[in-house]
Design a protein around this motif. Sequence first.
Motif, short mmCIF file in Angstrom:
data_model
loop_
_atom_site.label_atom_id
_atom_site.label_comp_id
_atom_site.label_asym_id
_atom_site.label_seq_id
_atom_site.Cartn_x
_atom_site.Cartn_y
_atom_site.Cartn_z
N ARG A 162 31.43 41.09 47.64
CA ARG A 162 32.75 40.49 47.40
C ARG A 162 33.83 41.55 47.18
N TYR A 163 33.44 42.74 46.72
CA TYR A 163 34.44 43.74 46.34
C TYR A 163 34.31 45.07 47.08
N THR A 164 33.59 45.11 48.18
CA THR A 164 33.38 46.37 48.88
C THR A 164 34.68 47.01 49.35
N PRO A 206 37.92 46.76 48.28
CA PRO A 206 38.72 47.41 47.24
C PRO A 206 38.05 48.66 46.67
N LEU A 207 36.71 48.73 46.74
CA LEU A 207 36.02 49.89 46.18
C LEU A 207 35.84 51.02 47.17
N GLN A 257 43.48 47.51 41.85
CA GLN A 257 42.47 46.66 42.49
C GLN A 257 41.08 47.27 42.38
N ASN A 258 41.00 48.62 42.41
CA ASN A 258 39.71 49.28 42.24
C ASN A 258 39.15 49.01 40.86
N ALA A 307 38.02 45.38 40.46
CA ALA A 307 36.74 45.17 41.15
C ALA A 307 35.61 45.83 40.37
#
Length: 155
Positions: free
Chosen positions: A41-43, A45-46, A64-65, A68
């Motif tokens: 779900r957060y790849t 932003p990371l 956002q990082n 997440a």
Amino acid sequence: MPTSTASARLVTPEQFVKHIQTQFGLDLSKPYQGRSPALQRYTLPLGGLDHDTVYERDRQIKVQNLLAAQAISWEAALYIMDKEKNKAAPTPDQPEWKVRLQDFFLRIHSRPPTDPEFTFLEERFRKLLERNVTPSQTWTAVVYILLASVEFWTL
């Protein structure tokens, strides 16, 4: 430990997953309790690959990082404490509490806690217990605090 977040670089999703797998034997790339993996779900932003930067990852720290990272840290804390549910959940008044805290700290940060860090976590633990939070839920919060720290998410 980075001296400032301005020079720090965010760990990649793969680095985070590898660390959790190595230290706790958990695979965060698989669904948990019927939910899709937080990592999926957060790849982006990371620092996952996207259509604009196919060959390069953006590992600069942004809001956002951090959001997440906090979401994934909470889910990882739930995974970890679910795996350890058969272990006792000691409170600060028990001698095992300090040992367990040091164990989590070493596994997550690869170093023992400093005295101020230890005091901070003990105070938070006691405040949650005063609010009638169960010891096992309080341990989940402590593991989350350790995982959500900027020190853990940056190189």
